[in-house]
Design a protein around this motif. Sequence first.
Motif: not given
Length: 223
Positions: A24-31, A5-12, A16-22, A105-107
């Motif tokens: 079951g995906y393994a997620v790496d994040v950079v900004h 996940l590449v996103e510079d808006n820290l709150s977003l 999204l990281t929490a959603l994806l990990r919930q 989010i559903g989409e």
Amino acid sequence: MRILLVEDNLSLAEGLTALLRQSGYAVDVVHDGASAEALAAAVGFDLVILDLNLPQMDGLDVLRAMRARRNPAPVMILTARGSPEERVRGLDLGADDYLIKPFDIGEFEARIRSLLRRQAGLRSSTASFGALEFDLIARSFSASGQPLELPTRERDLLELLILRAGKVVARESIMASLTTLDADLSPNAVEQYVSRLRKRLAGLGLTVRTARGIGYFLDRIQA
């Protein structure tokens, strides 16, 4: 499945990281774009979710660099830049999908499933092998119609194997898909997960076979 996940808006990015990990995906994040470009060059991701307005390096330049290296990872552009010209440019540079902020989010989740399904060569949201069936939407397994409960890492490993049924999955690919930057995985741990899966699948007439020196593949137990 491992997602960048590449996103510079820290709150977003956090949401999204929490959603994806919930899910079951393994997620790496950079900004920033430079970090994204370097990480995409070093790690085999199953999906890259890419903002465009990034510090240090624009998202389209990250995408251009990925495709120049023949990086085949599906890329979903997630951006507020939604003009027809921007969309055409992103898709022409090799993006697989283009979602404009703000989004539903559903989409968002459905598009991720669609990209992963397309990558696995599936036409529906289920993958099956013998008595085993995997539901891509619920990310759950069943055997002969009955739910098959699995610990997270074993489920993730079996997901990789069933989505590539008939093919050997390299040990390095398994380690990359199940690992994140803050949760490393050793070859011995992979062996342990494979051993546990073999025991669980034996009663279904299935097993995980070893392609010596290469990796593993899902197979039927011969009578």
